[in-house]
Design an enzyme around this catalytic site. Structure first.
Site: not given
Ligand code: UD1
Length: 449
Positions: A30, A129, A409
């Site tokens: 991914k 983040r 996801r």
């Protein structure tokens, strides 16, 4: 049933303590696929990407690229992307806010177009983040970067519209910042040196993809990357590396259910820390061929400490899954999370299943219990969702996991792959109580309409 992967009210029902056996085919990584797709923007000719996993995150990245003007054709795991005509330089907030990795388009877009406007992705379930390392590096390469109304506006001043090579030291070996700056530097004027660069295999995969397009990058896989800028890059055909995190997750499925399973294709060296810790925890790992390994479980799960670190250290993306294993160990172990500040939220869910875990700051102290019991649990983020599936496989009785939008996801066909190994796991529509389609099936049926 809701057809939207974002508002998924489906649940996974997992009946635990069924032995697994057999082989798992590992999908493309991914995190490589996402950044290589962003890297397409560097090139002004069509490219073909193979081994792209069918995941919600990948489709979100495709939506960002489409919004910028990239034409995309998909056939199974092979994607044709034509970035010849970039019509927009602003990425849509609605998608960037859902897919943090789409911020990484800032580097290639700026380098190719001389301007990029990308909304700040914001925090997420595992931490704040920030992106200041990306911004500072682009500034060092001569870009004007300003943050206004939640959007990063970057442009290259002057008429030549090329970034300038620079010496960049990263305060932290951030994966995303290394990728952003490496991509930007491929089209810069002169040499760029990125010191204290991330060494993750997905960074190396991106570098190899850029090299396949004609970029000049030295030091791939080391802490120091040297990129000699070229005026343009050319078309290529590139296959994404296998997903080491998916492979690690399935190895733990074997360990937690005391089952022998094998995984391929993989690159065993990329799983070094995970393999070492699984061995310490009592499993035997057999390298069957250069791209296939199998796990043979031990009689007991030995208590084993881990600390997450940048590669080649133990990956933060495997922390929750390893903790699931430790909940059933024969003693006391400590899991220390050093990469993200808020990545222990799964502990509360493990506790619902009878695990004995205490959190102290960024450490979790796990006292192994002889048995977990199935319970309703909620996935809090992508890897936590995989960890709860693993705990469910090892638990007695039925676990019902909600929050599947996180799982979808990042894991391609997780239920199908586990079912093939012998697991009893079913997706149930939260409204009708009937067996539900997976998000991949929803995506496939939308495409065929
Ligand atoms: C990538 C991976 C993610 C993985 C992580 C660490 C993708 C799409 N995601 O995320 O799955 O968990 O690497 O291996 O590839 N940081 C700053 N300032 C910055 C950038 C990062 O402080 O400008 C901090 C972050 O907040 C975090 C740490 O650095 O605490 C690591 O982040 P980073 O390596 O950048 O992770 P991502 O690239 O976001």
């Amino acid at each position: 049933m809701s057809n939207s992967p974002e508002a998924d009210n489906s649940v996974l029902e997992i009946w635990g303590q069924h032995p697994l056996a057999g082989h798992v085919s590992i999908s493309g990584a991914k995190n490589s696929a996402l950044v290589v797709m962003a890297g397409i923007l560097l090139c002004s000719q069509p490219c073909r990407l193979r081994n792209i996993p069918n995941l919600v995150d990948v489709h979100r990245m495709a939506a960002v690229l489409t919004a910028l003007g990239v034409k995309i054709k998909q056939e199974d795991d092979c994607w044709e992307l034509d970035p010849s005509d970039i019509s927009h330089t602003r990425a849509p907030y609605e998608i960037v806010s859902k897919l943090r990795a789409s911020f990484f388009v800032i580097g290639p877009l700026l380098a190719r177009m001389g301007v990029a406007r990308i909304p700040l992705p914001g925090g997420c379930a595992i931490g704040a983040r920030p992106v200041e390392l990306h911004v500072r590096g682009l500034q060092a390469m001569g870009a004007n970067v300003q943050i206004e109304h939640g959007t990063v506006h970057a442009c290259i001043p002057g008429i030549r519209k090329r970034l300038q090579g620079a010496n960049i030291y990263l305060d932290y070996p951030s994966v995303g910042a290394t990728e952003t700056l490496m991509m930007a530097a491929t089209l810069a004027e002169g040499d760029t040196v990125i010191d204290n660069a991330a060494q993750e295999p997905e960074v190396a995969d991106l570098a190899n993809f850029c090299r396949a397009m004609g970029a000049r990058i030295r030091g791939v896989g080391t802490k120091t990357l040297t990129i000699s800028g070229v005026p343009s890059l050319h078309s290529t055909d590139y296959a994404i590396v296998p997903d080491r995190i998916e492979a690690g997750t399935f190895l733990i499925a074997g360990a937690i259910t005391r089952s022998k399973i094998s995984v391929s294709p993989i690159v065993p060296e990329q799983l070094g820390a995970v393999i070492a810790k699984l061995q310490e925890a009592g499993s035997q790992i057999v390298v069957e061929s250069p791209n296939r390994i199998s796990l043979i479980p031990g009689d007991e799960i030995q208590a084993t400490d881990i600390q997450t670190l940048p590669y080649p250290g133990f990956p933060t993306d495997m922390q929750a899954q390893f903790m699931a294993l430790m909940t059933l160990s024969n003693g006391s172990s400590m899991v220390t999370e050093t990469v993200f500040e808020n990545r222990l939220r799964h502990v509360a869910e493990f506790s619902r299943m009878g695990a004995n875990v205490r959190v102290n700051g960024n450490c979790a102290i796990i006292q192994g219990v002889p048995m977990l019991s199935g319970a309703p649990v909620m996935a809090t983020d992508l890897r936590a969702s995989a960890a709860l599936v693993l705990a469910g496989l090892g638990a007695q009785g039925k676990t019902v996991m909600s929050g599947l939008q996180h799982l979808d996801r990042g894991y391609e066909q997780l239920e199908r792959k586990l079912t093939k190994l012998g697991a009893r796991i079913t997706r149930i529509d939260g409204t009708t109580g009937q067996v539900a389609e997976t998000s991949e099936e929803i995506t496939a049926s939308r495409r065929s309409r």
